[in-house]
Scaffold this motif. Structure first.
Motif, short mmCIF file in Angstrom:
data_model
loop_
_atom_site.label_atom_id
_atom_site.label_comp_id
_atom_site.label_asym_id
_atom_site.label_seq_id
_atom_site.Cartn_x
_atom_site.Cartn_y
_atom_site.Cartn_z
N UNK A 115 -33.38 -4.53 21.42
CA UNK A 115 -33.35 -5.71 21.04
C UNK A 115 -34.84 -6.15 20.10
N UNK A 116 -35.71 -6.25 21.19
CA UNK A 116 -36.89 -6.52 20.43
C UNK A 116 -37.63 -5.35 19.05
N UNK A 175 -30.22 -7.33 13.77
CA UNK A 175 -29.31 -6.67 14.21
C UNK A 175 -28.29 -7.40 15.60
N UNK A 176 -29.44 -8.02 16.37
CA UNK A 176 -29.15 -8.51 17.77
C UNK A 176 -28.53 -10.49 17.06
N UNK A 177 -29.50 -10.60 15.58
CA UNK A 177 -29.05 -12.21 14.84
C UNK A 177 -28.23 -11.76 14.60
N UNK A 201 -29.59 -19.72 16.58
CA UNK A 201 -29.44 -18.11 16.79
C UNK A 201 -30.75 -17.27 16.80
N UNK A 202 -31.94 -17.85 16.14
CA UNK A 202 -33.20 -17.45 16.95
C UNK A 202 -33.69 -17.70 18.39
N UNK A 203 -33.09 -19.14 18.84
CA UNK A 203 -33.29 -19.08 20.35
C UNK A 203 -32.46 -18.15 20.85
N UNK A 204 -31.25 -18.27 20.98
CA UNK A 204 -30.63 -17.48 21.76
C UNK A 204 -31.80 -15.42 21.32
N UNK A 252 -35.87 -11.92 25.66
CA UNK A 252 -37.08 -12.35 27.02
C UNK A 252 -36.42 -11.86 28.30
N UNK A 253 -35.09 -12.34 28.81
CA UNK A 253 -33.93 -12.63 29.80
C UNK A 253 -34.12 -10.95 30.40
N UNK A 254 -34.04 -9.97 29.11
CA UNK A 254 -33.70 -8.04 29.60
C UNK A 254 -35.11 -7.37 30.10
N UNK A 255 -35.63 -8.16 29.24
CA UNK A 255 -37.03 -7.74 29.50
C UNK A 255 -37.73 -7.86 30.87
#
Length: 144
Positions: free
Chosen positions: A37-38, A43-45, A57-60, A66-69
């Motif tokens: 994602x990073x 593409x995630x956006x 959107x950018x906050x999500x 961050x949650x995944x890492x």
């Protein structure tokens, strides 16, 4: 003893050791998904914008990465496992019901099945805990 303590006690008493290997693998997979994602936040956006949900959107995107890492590392080492899973659950619920539903619920949608498996494993580890091969267990042992 309240409900949460009873669930924790039941989970600690009924945790086979081989599930720790599954927990570690799950944490590594979640961490690697955060890295991807990073690597491609655009593409995630776009994926989030396809759901037509009016959110920042950018906050999500940053929350998911961050949650995944961080969550992936914490789940893999077994530190604050239930808290880390608590941060992962909204992401995976959103992935299963909002993101993958735009692509259709079919057997060909491999992202849907991966998200479903990860969501089920997260719920299982939220109930049964991190297990005997974790930092949570080591810290609990040292306290007693």
């Amino acid at each position: 003893m309240n409900v949460i303590e009873r669930i924790e006690h039941w989970g600690d008493a009924h945790h086979p050791r081989w599930l720790d290997v599954v927990r570690i693998a799950l944490g590594i997979v979640i961490f690697l998904k955060g890295v991807t994602f990073l690597a491609d936040t655009e593409s995630l956006r776009q994926l989030i914008e396809q759901t037509h949900i009016k959110i920042y959107t950018w906050g999500i995107v940053h929350y998911i990465a961050f949650a995944h890492l961080v969550g992936g590392i914490l789940i893999a080492i077994g530190l604050l496992t239930r808290v880390a899973i608590g941060f992962q659950l909204p992401v995976l619920i959103g992935a299963v019901f909002f993101i993958n539903s735009t692509r259709g619920f079919s057997f060909l949608n491999s992202e849907l099945w991966i998200s479903l498996v990860v969501l089920v494993l997260l719920v299982i580890f939220f109930v049964i805990g991190s297990g005997p091969y974790s930092l949570d267990h080591q810290m609990r042992e040292r306290r007693t």
